[in-house]
Design an enzyme around this catalytic site. Structure first.
Site, PDB file in Angstrom:
ATOM      1  CB  CYS A 126       4.167  15.976 -13.187  1.00  0.00           C
ATOM      2  SG  CYS A 126       5.103  16.312 -11.658  1.00  0.00           S
ATOM      3  CG  ASN A 169      -5.847 -10.239  13.847  1.00  0.00           C
ATOM      4  OD1 ASN A 169      -4.998  -9.384  13.585  1.00  0.00           O
ATOM      5  ND2 ASN A 169      -7.152  -9.977  13.831  1.00  0.00           N
ATOM      6  CB  CYS A 221       3.304  15.537  -8.269  1.00  0.00           C
ATOM      7  SG  CYS A 221       2.286  16.696  -9.201  1.00  0.00           S
ATOM      8  CB  SER A 265      -4.080  -8.331   8.609  1.00  0.00           C
ATOM      9  OG  SER A 265      -4.949  -7.822   7.581  1.00  0.00           O
ATOM     10  CB  SER A 266      -9.386  -6.970   9.967  1.00  0.00           C
ATOM     11  OG  SER A 266      -9.247  -6.120   8.812  1.00  0.00           O
ATOM     12  CG  HIS A 269      -2.005  -1.076   1.116  1.00  0.00           C
ATOM     13  ND1 HIS A 269      -2.751  -1.484   2.199  1.00  0.00           N
ATOM     14  CD2 HIS A 269      -2.415  -1.845   0.076  1.00  0.00           C
ATOM     15  CE1 HIS A 269      -3.585  -2.438   1.809  1.00  0.00           C
ATOM     16  NE2 HIS A 269      -3.391  -2.686   0.531  1.00  0.00           N
TER      17      HIS A 269
HETATM   18  N1  APR Z   1      -1.534  -7.940  18.109  1.00  0.00           N
HETATM   19  C1  APR Z   1      -2.331  -8.723  17.330  1.00  0.00           C
HETATM   20  N2  APR Z   1      -3.406  -8.240  16.649  1.00  0.00           N
HETATM   21  C2  APR Z   1      -3.670  -6.918  16.782  1.00  0.00           C
HETATM   22  C3  APR Z   1      -2.895  -6.060  17.586  1.00  0.00           C
HETATM   23  C4  APR Z   1      -1.789  -6.623  18.262  1.00  0.00           C
HETATM   24  N3  APR Z   1      -0.981  -5.879  19.034  1.00  0.00           N
HETATM   25  N4  APR Z   1      -3.444  -4.803  17.505  1.00  0.00           N
HETATM   26  C5  APR Z   1      -4.512  -4.899  16.689  1.00  0.00           C
HETATM   27  N5  APR Z   1      -4.653  -6.156  16.256  1.00  0.00           N
HETATM   28  C6  APR Z   1      -5.617  -6.689  15.287  1.00  0.00           C
HETATM   29  C7  APR Z   1      -6.990  -6.076  15.355  1.00  0.00           C
HETATM   30  O1  APR Z   1      -7.812  -6.834  16.214  1.00  0.00           O
HETATM   31  C8  APR Z   1      -7.458  -6.155  13.894  1.00  0.00           C
HETATM   32  O2  APR Z   1      -8.197  -7.339  13.652  1.00  0.00           O
HETATM   33  O3  APR Z   1      -5.098  -6.320  14.015  1.00  0.00           O
HETATM   34  C9  APR Z   1      -6.166  -6.189  13.081  1.00  0.00           C
HETATM   35  C10 APR Z   1      -5.944  -4.921  12.260  1.00  0.00           C
HETATM   36  O4  APR Z   1      -6.938  -4.893  11.264  1.00  0.00           O
HETATM   37  P1  APR Z   1      -7.213  -3.521  10.484  1.00  0.00           P
HETATM   38  O5  APR Z   1      -7.328  -2.427  11.457  1.00  0.00           O
HETATM   39  O6  APR Z   1      -8.355  -3.789   9.545  1.00  0.00           O
HETATM   40  O7  APR Z   1      -5.880  -3.277   9.659  1.00  0.00           O
HETATM   41  P2  APR Z   1      -5.416  -3.966   8.316  1.00  0.00           P
HETATM   42  O8  APR Z   1      -5.901  -5.377   8.236  1.00  0.00           O
HETATM   43  O9  APR Z   1      -3.977  -3.748   8.189  1.00  0.00           O
HETATM   44  O10 APR Z   1      -6.190  -3.076   7.218  1.00  0.00           O
HETATM   45  C11 APR Z   1      -5.871  -3.296   5.868  1.00  0.00           C
HETATM   46  O11 APR Z   1      -7.213  -1.361   5.284  1.00  0.00           O
HETATM   47  O12 APR Z   1      -7.887   0.822   5.512  1.00  0.00           O
HETATM   48  C12 APR Z   1      -7.045  -0.026   4.843  1.00  0.00           C
HETATM   49  O13 APR Z   1      -5.065   0.693   3.813  1.00  0.00           O
HETATM   50  C13 APR Z   1      -5.591   0.326   5.059  1.00  0.00           C
HETATM   51  O14 APR Z   1      -3.679  -1.166   4.952  1.00  0.00           O
HETATM   52  C14 APR Z   1      -4.959  -0.950   5.551  1.00  0.00           C
HETATM   53  C15 APR Z   1      -5.956  -1.998   5.120  1.00  0.00           C
END
Ligand code: APR
Length: 254
Positions: A128, A215, A125, A190-191, A117
């Site tokens: 350009c 997670n 920019c 990550s979610s 990302h």
């Molecule tokens: N350890 C383990 N899990 C964690 C921790 C931690 N310390 N802190 C938060 N989490 C979990 C949360 O419970 C959540 O499920 O990490 C997950 C983060 O999920 P998101 O907030 O959705 O982030 P992400 O998956 O990276 O989002 C993907 O969405 O908005 C866009 O561009 C943005 O790159 C991002 C993309």
């Protein structure tokens, strides 16, 4: 499931592609997006962080990014980032594919980092395409102005993929190759709700590989993971790195 099972799977697979999200950086003080206290809590991301908003309501866009860049200013890698560096140096991490734009994997010392990302280090920019350092953009928005390109006068944006923009092709292809080539993907913080990034675990599964998910909250892939660990990234990765490090120490004594 726990860290010892994850370490055992890593040993059997001979290493993993690591896929990280914003949950990797919350222990560095950076908010994630979809947790209860995340950046999207009570905020419509399209209304503040889309290309459409940048072009039609730049003051709203830059107000959001002013806060985001300010958060980033004081952030440093946490124990989870450092654990991944140790694992990479010992040969357990094929690549770190990250959705994060904070640069903390590289700051910790990870060498093979694929940023899906983009990053907040640079500006680009929209007129350009000139790339620059984000310092100029940050100075302009902190002064309350609109950051303009010195070459063409177009608006500058952080070099990140905005909603309604496509991912850069080269990092995406590199991430798919790594996901397909690894018999194991270690997903951390990550979610798994944003595509196409969230399709990467499928690439590993469809190539016959397995998943480990670390997670704090459930994800849509939990039922397809060999191991899910509902705990904090920093402590789990530190424990996994230590267990694998014991192998190395034991191996060295043979
Ligand atoms: N350890 C383990 N899990 C964690 C921790 C931690 N310390 N802190 C938060 N989490 C979990 C949360 O419970 C959540 O499920 O990490 C997950 C983060 O999920 P998101 O907030 O959705 O982030 P992400 O998956 O990276 O989002 C993907 O969405 O908005 C866009 O561009 C943005 O790159 C991002 C993309």
């Amino acid at each position: 499931m726990s860290a010892p099972e994850a370490a055992s799977l890593l040993r059997m697979a001979g290493g993993a592609t690591v896929f990280t999200g914003a949950g990797m950086s919350t222990e560095s003080g950076l908010p994630d997006f979809r947790s209860a206290a995340g950046l999207w809590a009570g905020v419509d991301p399209i209304a503040v962080a889309s290309r459409r908003t940048l072009e039609r309501r730049p003051e709203v866009f830059y107000d959001f990014y002013r806060k985001r860049l300010h958060h980033l200013g004081g952030a440093a890698p946490n124990i989870g980032h450092h654990a991944l560096v140790a694992m990479e140096r010992a040969g357990w991490v094929k690549a770190v594919v990250t959705q994060n734009v904070d640069g903390l994997h590289q700051a910790a010392g990870s060498r093979r980092v694929i940023e899906l990302h983009g990053n907040l280090r640079e500006s680009v920019c929209i007129g350009c395409g000139d790339l620059g350092h984000a310092a100029q953009l940050r100075a302009a928005i902190e002064a309350g102005g609109l950051p303009r390109c010195l070459s063409c006068g177009g608006l500058l944006k952080p070099n990140v993929v905005l909603f309604d923009e496509l991912l850069p092709e080269a990092p995406w292809q590199a991430a798919v190759r790594s996901a397909r080539a690894s018999r194991l993907m270690l997903v951390v913080g990550s979610s798994l709700q944003v595509t196409p990034a969230a399709y990467l675990p499928l690439e590993t599964l469809e190539a016959g590989g397995r998943l480990i998910i670390v997670n704090r909250e459930p994800t849509p892939y939990d039922d397809r993971a060999a191991i899910t660990i509902r705990a904090s990234a920093g402590s789990v990765l530190t424990e996994i790195a230590a267990l694998l490090g014991q192998d190395a120490a034991a191996g060295a004594q043979k």
